[in-house]
Structure formats: C-alpha cells, structure tokens
Design a protein around this motif. Structure first.
Motif, PDB file in Angstrom:
ATOM      1  N   SER A 330       0.795  -1.228   0.000  1.00 56.23           N
ATOM      2  CA  SER A 330       0.000   0.000   0.000  1.00 56.23           C
ATOM      3  C   SER A 330       0.826   1.276   0.000  1.00 56.23           C
ATOM      4  O   SER A 330       0.260   2.362  -0.161  1.00 56.23           O
ATOM      5  N   ASN A 331       2.121   1.178   0.227  1.00 56.64           N
ATOM      6  CA  ASN A 331       3.002   2.347   0.294  1.00 56.64           C
ATOM      7  C   ASN A 331       2.655   3.270   1.461  1.00 56.64           C
ATOM      8  O   ASN A 331       2.868   4.472   1.395  1.00 56.64           O
ATOM      9  N   HIS A 332       2.101   2.684   2.533  1.00 59.19           N
ATOM     10  CA  HIS A 332       1.831   3.437   3.761  1.00 59.19           C
ATOM     11  C   HIS A 332       3.107   3.423   4.614  1.00 59.19           C
ATOM     12  O   HIS A 332       3.540   2.372   5.068  1.00 59.19           O
ATOM     13  N   THR A 333       3.687   4.598   4.821  1.00 58.18           N
ATOM     14  CA  THR A 333       5.061   4.674   5.348  1.00 58.18           C
ATOM     15  C   THR A 333       5.139   4.482   6.851  1.00 58.18           C
ATOM     16  O   THR A 333       6.028   3.787   7.355  1.00 58.18           O
ATOM     17  N   TYR A 334       4.238   5.066   7.606  1.00 60.30           N
ATOM     18  CA  TYR A 334       4.382   5.135   9.060  1.00 60.30           C
ATOM     19  C   TYR A 334       3.535   4.067   9.744  1.00 60.30           C
ATOM     20  O   TYR A 334       2.393   3.809   9.352  1.00 60.30           O
ATOM     21  N   ALA A 335       4.132   3.473  10.792  1.00 68.21           N
ATOM     22  CA  ALA A 335       3.448   2.473  11.601  1.00 68.21           C
ATOM     23  C   ALA A 335       3.761   2.749  13.070  1.00 68.21           C
ATOM     24  O   ALA A 335       4.886   3.133  13.428  1.00 68.21           O
ATOM     25  N   LEU A 336       2.750   2.554  13.923  1.00 69.74           N
ATOM     26  CA  LEU A 336       2.885   2.805  15.372  1.00 69.74           C
ATOM     27  C   LEU A 336       3.016   1.473  16.090  1.00 69.74           C
ATOM     28  O   LEU A 336       2.237   0.543  15.843  1.00 69.74           O
ATOM     29  N   PHE A 390      11.041  17.154  11.028  1.00 73.92           N
ATOM     30  CA  PHE A 390       9.939  16.189  11.028  1.00 73.92           C
ATOM     31  C   PHE A 390       8.762  16.703  10.197  1.00 73.92           C
ATOM     32  O   PHE A 390       8.130  15.944   9.445  1.00 73.92           O
ATOM     33  N   THR A 391       8.484  17.989  10.292  1.00 73.29           N
ATOM     34  CA  THR A 391       7.387  18.572   9.512  1.00 73.29           C
ATOM     35  C   THR A 391       7.687  18.488   8.029  1.00 73.29           C
ATOM     36  O   THR A 391       6.798  18.164   7.212  1.00 73.29           O
ATOM     37  N   TYR A 392       8.947  18.766   7.644  1.00 75.98           N
ATOM     38  CA  TYR A 392       9.330  18.690   6.233  1.00 75.98           C
ATOM     39  C   TYR A 392       9.186  17.256   5.714  1.00 75.98           C
ATOM     40  O   TYR A 392       8.655  17.022   4.622  1.00 75.98           O
ATOM     41  N   ILE A 393       9.705  16.289   6.498  1.00 75.35           N
ATOM     42  CA  ILE A 393       9.612  14.882   6.078  1.00 75.35           C
ATOM     43  C   ILE A 393       8.152  14.447   5.979  1.00 75.35           C
ATOM     44  O   ILE A 393       7.731  13.769   5.027  1.00 75.35           O
ATOM     45  N   LEU A 394       7.378  14.852   6.969  1.00 75.94           N
ATOM     46  CA  LEU A 394       5.965  14.475   6.960  1.00 75.94           C
ATOM     47  C   LEU A 394       5.233  15.097   5.774  1.00 75.94           C
ATOM     48  O   LEU A 394       4.386  14.455   5.141  1.00 75.94           O
ATOM     49  N   THR A 395       5.603  16.321   5.409  1.00 78.99           N
ATOM     50  CA  THR A 395       4.985  16.967   4.251  1.00 78.99           C
ATOM     51  C   THR A 395       5.322  16.220   2.972  1.00 78.99           C
ATOM     52  O   THR A 395       4.453  16.000   2.106  1.00 78.99           O
ATOM     53  N   GLN A 401       1.861  10.440  -0.624  1.00 80.52           N
ATOM     54  CA  GLN A 401       0.599   9.736  -0.388  1.00 80.52           C
ATOM     55  C   GLN A 401      -0.545  10.368  -1.185  1.00 80.52           C
ATOM     56  O   GLN A 401      -1.391   9.676  -1.748  1.00 80.52           O
ATOM     57  N   ARG A 402      -0.553  11.709  -1.245  1.00 84.23           N
ATOM     58  CA  ARG A 402      -1.605  12.391  -1.999  1.00 84.23           C
ATOM     59  C   ARG A 402      -1.520  12.040  -3.476  1.00 84.23           C
ATOM     60  O   ARG A 402      -2.547  11.750  -4.113  1.00 84.23           O
ATOM     61  N   MET A 403      -0.293  12.056  -4.044  1.00 85.07           N
ATOM     62  CA  MET A 403      -0.146  11.696  -5.453  1.00 85.07           C
ATOM     63  C   MET A 403      -0.562  10.255  -5.700  1.00 85.07           C
ATOM     64  O   MET A 403      -1.223   9.935  -6.700  1.00 85.07           O
ATOM     65  N   PHE A 404      -0.176   9.379  -4.757  1.00 86.93           N
ATOM     66  CA  PHE A 404      -0.531   7.960  -4.907  1.00 86.93           C
ATOM     67  C   PHE A 404      -2.048   7.784  -4.935  1.00 86.93           C
ATOM     68  O   PHE A 404      -2.613   7.102  -5.797  1.00 86.93           O
ATOM     69  N   TYR A 405      -2.724   8.443  -3.991  1.00 85.78           N
ATOM     70  CA  TYR A 405      -4.179   8.294  -3.920  1.00 85.78           C
ATOM     71  C   TYR A 405      -4.886   9.059  -5.032  1.00 85.78           C
ATOM     72  O   TYR A 405      -5.969   8.656  -5.473  1.00 85.78           O
ATOM     73  N   GLU A 406      -4.268  10.156  -5.519  1.00 82.98           N
ATOM     74  CA  GLU A 406      -4.875  10.842  -6.656  1.00 82.98           C
ATOM     75  C   GLU A 406      -4.835   9.976  -7.903  1.00 82.98           C
ATOM     76  O   GLU A 406      -5.792   9.942  -8.685  1.00 82.98           O
ATOM     77  N   GLU A 407      -3.702   9.266  -8.107  1.00 85.18           N
ATOM     78  CA  GLU A 407      -3.634   8.328  -9.228  1.00 85.18           C
ATOM     79  C   GLU A 407      -4.691   7.238  -9.095  1.00 85.18           C
ATOM     80  O   GLU A 407      -5.363   6.876 -10.074  1.00 85.18           O
ATOM     81  N   LYS A 408      -4.820   6.740  -7.864  1.00 82.21           N
ATOM     82  CA  LYS A 408      -5.844   5.711  -7.658  1.00 82.21           C
ATOM     83  C   LYS A 408      -7.243   6.267  -7.907  1.00 82.21           C
ATOM     84  O   LYS A 408      -8.103   5.607  -8.510  1.00 82.21           O
TER      85      LYS A 408
END
Length: 549
Positions: A330-336, A390-395, A401-408
């Motif tokens: 899914s290309n979901h980067t972050y996991a808790l 952290f804000t830059y990386i998260l952005t 993620q936005r591009m990935f979901y926009e393509e989908k």
C-alpha cells in the motif's frame, strides 16, 4: 409535583398576512431562521384536532393561522344517548410547512395548573381511532386531542388537553411507561408536560428554555424527566434504554470507539485470518531488506504495529512480517508500535517519533526525556530544528501519499465512467426491451380481454345447456317411470288375456265335444230307440280359489 414544562412551537415557512410586509424584517427573519435551523430541513406539518362532543359544538380555533386550514370543523354532536366522546370522521386539519420544536423550561415548577400532556412518540401504525381507544378510560375528562405529524412515517406526536389538572396528573400516572399495544411491547408511552402551543416565524427558543434533542436510535425526543439521557465521549446523547440495546461499543452515529485503549489480546489481521481459515500458519518468513521495524531494548520480539494511514494491524518481522508487507503493498510509510507508542518510518528505516504519551499521567513528553536548565536553550533550538525537519519529512510523505491516492482516484474515476457508460447502454437496451414488453403486454391484455369475453359467452351457453340437460334428464326419468308402470300394466293384462284364452279353449273343446256327441247320439238314435231322448251335459267350470294375503 415538580415537573419541567415544555413549549411546543411550530416554525412555519409560509409568508402569511399576519407577518407584515416589511422587507427588512422579512430578510432578518430569514437569516435568523437559517442560523437557528442549522442542518434541519423544512417538512410538511399536519395538525389534526379532535374535539370532544360532550361540551356541545366544536368551538376550537386551532393552532396555526387561518390560512393553513384545509377543512373547517363541522358540528359532530350526536343527539343519541350512547354516543362516543370523540368524532374522528371530520377533524379540524391544519397543514403548513416548517420545523417542529419542543423547548423545555430550565427550571422545575409545580404542575398544579398544567392541563396538556404531549405523547412524544406514538407509533405510526396507531391511527387516530386507535389512539382515542387507547385513552378511552379518560375520554370524559379530555377536552380535545391534537395529532401533530411532521412527515415521519414511523411516529408522530399527540397532545391531550384535559379539563382539570387532576385529570391530567391521573392520566400521567396511569399511562406513562405503558405499551400502546400488546403486539409491540417495546413501543412505550412517554409523555411530557406542555405549558402552551404556539407558532412563530423563527426558531429562537423562549427565554430560559432549551430545545429537546432527538434520540438517533428511536427518533424520539429526549427529556431526562421522562427517560434517562446518556452522553458518550463523542458528545452524542441517547436514551439510556436505547444505548443499552446497542451491542456495539462504538457510537451509533459517528462510530467512535468508546474504549480506545488497546485490547488485552491484540492479534495481527493476517494471522487471525489464517487461523480462522484453519491454515497451517507456517508461512515462509521472507527477509525484507531495508524495511525492518527495529526493536528497542527491552521490547519483546513479535510485537504488533498499526498503520497510521489505514489502521491495519500487522505483526513484526520476527513474527510474520505482515506490517512490512502491508507497506510494500500500500506504500503506507508510518506504523505505530502498540505498547510503546513509537512511530517507525519504513522509507527512512528509522524511528521518527518526537513525543510519546506518559503512562503515569497521560501527558505528552519528549522521547529521550527533558533538558537540564543549563542547556535548555540549546535543547530548545535542537527540538525546534527537529520539529521542522519532522514537519518537512511528513509533508513530503503526505505529498507522495496524496499523489498515490490521486492516481488511484483517477483510475477509479475512469473505471467508474466506463462502467457508467456500460450501465447507460444497458439501461437503454433495457428501456427498449421494456417498451417492447409493454407493447406485448398491452396486446396480450387486449387478447386476454377478448378471450375472457368469449369465455364468458361460452360459460353462459354451457350454463344454459346444463339447465336444458337437467330438464331433459328429469323428463327422461319421468318417461322411464311411466314406461315401467305401463309395462307392468301390460304384463298384468297379458296374463289375464292368457288365462281367458286358456278358459275359452277349454270351453270350445267342451262345446266341440258336446256337438260331436250330440251328432253321434242323433245318428245312433235313429237306429236305437233307447237313445232317442238322451242328452249330453257339460259340467260348469270350477270357480277360482281366492288367495290368502
């Protein structure tokens, strides 16, 4: 008895002559109406008034303005002694368009002078005659009954106005909490005290009054003096009885989990599916390079990781590697990490959390502890720079993620458009076939009518022929009976005739014997003198004997 009196107000949308012709006032009223209503929509409200006939002709003027009346009240008084107390055939009907409000007074007051009770939620299957039959024991004390419908098919409201406050209190004590019908034991009668009923152009509550909300489960007005009201963590309120019947731990409106703490037995989704499917569970552990979760000191192997994007729960690489496989899929980067609340970045292959929740008091603290007073300034600058990084990386990750979901979404939209085109084509074909079938149905209907007409004619002829056949059968039966009688008579006559013939033959034989003997005697008498005067006699036939019966 201390109760909370309510005000029933009907907010109407009609521009009536009573409202005035001031444009500024009308515009201000519209703006106030939008502010008060919020997301509520205007519905058609019908008020039916059933007046008692015990006090003479109906003199009730209704609630709404005169322009909202559909049928004027007629004199429904009956002069018979055994008449019913209410006449349901011709009520006073008032129809308008607006919103129905029920405002409750904030302070408790004594209900000595309150004479009106509002049945908050009457089942829609219970008609006006059934409602009057439900309160038949108190019809002598009821002045009039008003039924208020706001377009809801399942329930409506009813107002009972009594002649005395004692009768109202007795009705409240007797029927509060009683089911309307034995077929629906869960539909209970809940009522509230009403001080007055009015109509207005806006939905502003009266002073020191609060509008009663609606329960999202049973769609009934919520009043804590009538039934228990319970508010959950997401600020939604329900009846206590309705929420008890809700078996799920989530909110019925927003699905917010009321128990967000981790469960005692949290399992991986993939492992749970495998266990449910009764698989072997010996899945091959693939060594995924560059996406290892990484374990801290003291953390047990095989911990669970929850995706911060979609909420998927997977096990670590030391167990089955399902969390890392979910990232690759899914290309979901972050996991808790469950239990430690630390965030792992699969793309950067390191931990990216900065603040964690303190288990002692629940506050957010730095991951590595606070700074001393000497290097607080330096620590603050480092913390600010880390936050910016952290804000830059998260952005960046969110942009990917936005591009990935926009393509989908574009792909799904294209598939949706093609599918819509196919469905439109199928719809046109279905319409064409439907029109053909409609024509065939019309033709077959005409043929069916003609055949039914012919069948009716044939049926009539068959009935006529059956009547004639029954008459012919009756006549044939009568002829057969008469024929049997005539045959019996003929047989008797034939027997008598045979007897007579036999007797005549015997007599003829005797006569012939007499003639022959006399002739012989005459011939012999000529030669013999002794036989000259001789005579021959025949004995008479014997008489028939009578038979004994």
């Amino acid at each position: 008895m201390s109760v909370s009196l309510c005000v029933l107000r009907i907010e109407i949308d009609e521009d009536l002559p009573e409202m005035g012709d001031n444009p500024a006032e009308m515009e201000a009223a519209k703006e106030q109406k939008k502010k008060d209503r919020g997301a509520r929509e205007s519905k058609t409200i019908t008020v039916e008034t059933y007046a008692s006939v015990l006090t003479g002709p109906n003199t009730d003027t209704g609630i709404l303005p005169t322009s909202s009346r559909r049928s004027p009240p007629e004199n429904s008084m009956s002069e018979e002694e055994d008449t019913i107390s209410f006449f349901c055939g011709n009520p006073l009907v008032e129809v308008t368009k607006g919103v129905l409000h029920l405002y409750k007074e904030n302070e408790m007051k004594e209900a000595e002078e309150a004479k009106t009770l509002c049945l908050l939620s009457v089942p829609g299957a219970l008609g006006a005659p059934d409602l009057l039959a439900f309160a038949a024991a108190c019809q002598q004390d009821i002045a009039h009954v008003r039924v208020l419908r706001d377009g809801s098919p399942d329930h409506y409201m009813a107002l009972f106005t009594f002649r005395t406050s004692d009768a109202a209190r007795e009705f409240h004590e007797t029927f509060d909490g009683v089911p309307y019908s034995s077929l629906e034991p869960n539909a209970l009668c809940h009522m509230a005290w009403v001080s007055r009923v009015e109509w207005a152009r806006d939905g502003t509550p009266p002073p020191s009054h609060t509008e009663l909300p609606t329960c999202p489960v049973c769609l009934e007005r919520m009043d804590e003096s009538v039934a228990g009201v319970l508010s959950v963590q997401c600020a939604h309120a329900f009846h206590a009885e309705c929420l008890v019947r809700w078996r799920d731990a989530r909110c019925p409106v927003c699905r917010c989990a009321q128990t967000p703490e981790p469960r005692g037995q949290a399992v991986c989704f993939q492992c749970e599916r495998a266990a449910l499917a009764e698989e072997d569970g010996d899945e091959t552990r693939e060594n995924i390079s560059g996406v290892a979760e990484g374990l801290l000191d003291g953390v047990e192997a095989g911990t669970l990781w929850i995706c911060l994007i979609c909420g998927n729960v997977g096990c670590g690489r030391y167990e089955g590697g399902h969390a890392a496989k979910h990232f690759l899929a899914s290309n979901h980067t972050y996991a808790l990490q469950l239990g430690s609340n630390r965030v792992w970045d699969y793309a950067g292959d390191n931990f990216v959390h900065r603040l964690v929740q303190n288990k002692a008091d629940g506050k957010l603290v730095a991951a590595e502890g606070g700074f001393t007073s000497e290097d607080s300034a330096c620590g603050g600058e480092k913390l600010d720079s880390a936050q910016l990084e952290f804000t830059y990386i998260l952005t960046q990750q969110l942009d990917s993620q936005r591009m990935f979901y926009e393509e989908k979404m574009n792909k799904l939209e294209a598939e949706h458009i093609s599918e819509c085109e196919k469905l439109r084509f199928r719809a046109t074909e279905a319409e064409a076939s439907s029109s053909k079938l409609s024509e065939q149905v019309a033709t077959l209907t005409k043929e069916n009518k003609n055949l039914e007409r012919k069948l009716q004619q044939v049926t009539n002829k068959l009935a006529l022929f059956q009547n004639e056949l029954s008459e012919e059968r009756g006549l044939a039966a009568a002829l057969a009976n008469s024929q049997a009688e005539w045959q019996a008579r003929a047989k008797v006559k034939e027997e008598n005739f045979v007897k007579e013939v036999s007797e005549l033959k015997e007599q003829l034989r005797d006569v012939m014997f007499f003639v022959e003997a006399r002739g012989q005697l005459q011939q012999a008498g000529a030669s013999h003198a002794e036989l000259a005067d001789a005579q021959v006699s025949v004995a008479p036939p014997p008489k028939p004997r009578r038979r004994r019966r």
